[in-house]
Design a protein around this motif. Structure first.
Motif, PDB file in Angstrom:
ATOM      1  N   ALA A  51     -32.676  -5.198 -46.371  1.00 23.63           N
ATOM      2  CA  ALA A  51     -32.020  -5.532 -45.098  1.00 23.63           C
ATOM      3  C   ALA A  51     -32.924  -6.510 -44.385  1.00 23.63           C
ATOM      4  O   ALA A  51     -32.447  -6.986 -43.413  1.00 23.63           O
ATOM      5  CB  ALA A  51     -32.025  -4.106 -43.934  1.00 23.63           C
ATOM      6  N   VAL A  58     -25.771 -11.003 -47.013  1.00 26.52           N
ATOM      7  CA  VAL A  58     -26.046  -9.727 -46.717  1.00 26.52           C
ATOM      8  C   VAL A  58     -25.128  -9.713 -45.305  1.00 26.52           C
ATOM      9  O   VAL A  58     -25.063 -10.166 -44.412  1.00 26.52           O
ATOM     10  CB  VAL A  58     -27.736  -9.514 -46.457  1.00 26.52           C
ATOM     11  N   THR A  60     -24.165  -8.222 -42.020  1.00 27.09           N
ATOM     12  CA  THR A  60     -24.858  -8.014 -40.492  1.00 27.09           C
ATOM     13  C   THR A  60     -24.270  -6.605 -40.016  1.00 27.09           C
ATOM     14  O   THR A  60     -23.270  -6.440 -40.087  1.00 27.09           O
ATOM     15  CB  THR A  60     -24.648  -8.863 -39.502  1.00 27.09           C
ATOM     16  N   HIS A  90     -18.926  -9.034 -42.741  1.00 24.68           N
ATOM     17  CA  HIS A  90     -19.226  -9.991 -43.765  1.00 24.68           C
ATOM     18  C   HIS A  90     -18.230 -10.952 -43.860  1.00 24.68           C
ATOM     19  O   HIS A  90     -16.990 -10.561 -43.645  1.00 24.68           O
ATOM     20  CB  HIS A  90     -19.673  -8.892 -45.039  1.00 24.68           C
ATOM     21  N   TYR A 169     -26.025  -4.286 -47.541  1.00 25.91           N
ATOM     22  CA  TYR A 169     -27.256  -4.215 -46.544  1.00 25.91           C
ATOM     23  C   TYR A 169     -27.606  -2.592 -46.609  1.00 25.91           C
ATOM     24  O   TYR A 169     -27.090  -2.004 -46.541  1.00 25.91           O
ATOM     25  CB  TYR A 169     -26.752  -4.445 -45.127  1.00 25.91           C
ATOM     26  N   ASN A 171     -30.987  -0.333 -44.792  1.00 25.75           N
ATOM     27  CA  ASN A 171     -32.312  -0.268 -43.794  1.00 25.75           C
ATOM     28  C   ASN A 171     -32.592   1.134 -43.680  1.00 25.75           C
ATOM     29  O   ASN A 171     -31.942   1.892 -42.867  1.00 25.75           O
ATOM     30  CB  ASN A 171     -32.226  -1.306 -42.737  1.00 25.75           C
TER      31      ASN A 171
END
Length: 286
Positions: A51, A58, A60, A90, A169, A171
Motif C-alpha cells: 500500500a 497501484v 487508490t 484505478h 493495493y 494495507n
C-alpha cells in the motif's frame, strides 16, 4: 500467509493454561481460525504491491467504512453480521476488494483476533470506468470469536483492492475500529411518591459483558456516570450531577425532589466498553 493457525493455537493454549481459572469458560469453546489470507491468496495473484509503494499503477482507496461507522458492540450471546465497504479507483477499473478486522500488535507475529469477510469476492458497483464502491459482510460471534475480554478495544482494519489489470493495493493498518463489550445500566429512584423538597435516593448498577464467562459483571469502581432528569411532559434529559461507580459497579446518590419526572443514569463508555443509558424511572412529587 501472515499468521499460521497452528502458531496461534499453541500461543493461545499456553496463555489459557497460565490463566486457567478466569478463562475456564472460554477454554471450553472452540476458537475461530486466525489464519488470515495474504493479498496473493485472496486475489489469486502474486503481483501484490505494498500500500506504501510509489508505483503509479497501484489502486487508490478511500472511504473504508465498518458497520456504517458505528462501534461494534457484543454482549454474551451476540451474533452480528455487519457491512464493510470501500471506494477504489484505478485506470483499468476495479475487479475485487477485501476488508477484515484483526486484533494484535503486529500482523506478522501477533494476531489474537480476526473477523474475516463472509464472501469469496466483494460486490463492486462502478460509478465510472475507473471507480467502484465495493461491499462485503462480516459476521462476529461472541462465543466463537471473542474468547478473551482483552480483545475489547481498537481493532485494525485491513483494506485490499484488485484492479482489472491485476494490480493490488493492500494495507493491514488502514484504520482502526472499536469492538466493545456491551454494557447494562439500571436505575431506581425512591421513595415513591415523595414530598416536594424531600430527599430522593437514586441507585443503580453499571455492568458489562464478560466474554470469558458469558455473564454480565459490574465494572471496576471509579467509572464516571451522569445522573439525568427529564421533567414530565418533556422529551429531553438534562444533566443533574456526575458520580463515580463504587465496588461492583454500584451507583448511589441523592437529589432534592422538585417536580414529577424521570431519573436515569447515563454512561459515555470507554474504549473497551459501550455507552449506555438506563431506562428512566418515574418519580411522583407531591
Amino acid at each position: 500467509m501472515r499468521i499460521r493457525a497452528t502458531v496461534a493455537a499453541v500461543t493461545g493454549a499456553l496463555a489459557l493454561s497460565a490463566l486457567a481459572v478466569p478463562f475456564a469458560q472460554a477454554d471450553s469453546r472452540d476458537a475461530a481460525s486466525l489464519d488470515r489470507p495474504s493479498a496473493a491468496e485472496r486475489f489469486g495473484t502474486s503481483s501484490a504491491k505494498s500500500a506504501f509503494s510509489t508505483a503509479a499503477a497501484v489502486p487508490t482507496v478511500s472511504n473504508v467504512t465498518v458497520n456504517a461507522g458505528k462501534n461494534l458492540v457484543f454482549g454474551t450471546t451476540t451474533v452480528k453480521t455487519f457491512t464493510v465497504s470501500l471506494t477504489a479507483t484505478h485506470e483499468s477499473g476495479i475487479a475485487d476488494a477485501y476488508i477484515d478486522l484483526w486484533h494484535g500488535t503486529d500482523v506478522e507475529t501477533d494476531v489474537d483476533g480476526y473477523l474475516g469477510p463472509n464472501e469469496e469476492a466483494a460486490t463492486c458497483t462502478a460509478s465510472s470506468a475507473t471507480t467502484s464502491t465495493c461491499k462485503l459482510t462480516i459476521t462476529g460471534d461472541t462465543y466463537v470469536d471473542l474468547l478473551k475480554n482483552s480483545l475489547a478495544g481498537n481493532w485494525h482494519v485491513t483494506a485490499g483492492v484488485l484492479s482489472n489489470d491485476g494490480e493490488i493495493y493492500w494495507n493491514d493498518y488502514y484504520k482502526t475500529h472499536k469492538v466493545q463489550r456491551a454494557s447494562k445500566l439500571t436505575v431506581n429512584a425512591s421513595p415513591e411518591p415523595v414530598v416536594k423538597g424531600k430527599t430522593i435516593t437514586v441507585s443503580g448498577k453499571l455492568s458489562r459483558a464478560n466474554w470469558e464467562t458469558l455473564t454480565y459483571s459490574g465494572l471496576p469502581s471509579g467509572q464516571s456516570v451522569v445522573l439525568q432528569f427529564r421533567k414530565a411532559g418533556s422529551s429531553t434529559y438534562t444533566n443533574v450531577k456526575g458520580i463515580k461507580t463504587a465496588t461492583g459497579g454500584a451507583l448511589k446518590t441523592t437529589v432534592t425532589a422538585s417536580a414529577d419526572g424521570y431519573y436515569r443514569f447515563s454512561y459515555a463508555g470507554i474504549t473497551s466498553t459501550a455507552a449506555v443509558n438506563a431506562a428512566g424511572d418515574y418519580i411522583d412529587v407531591q
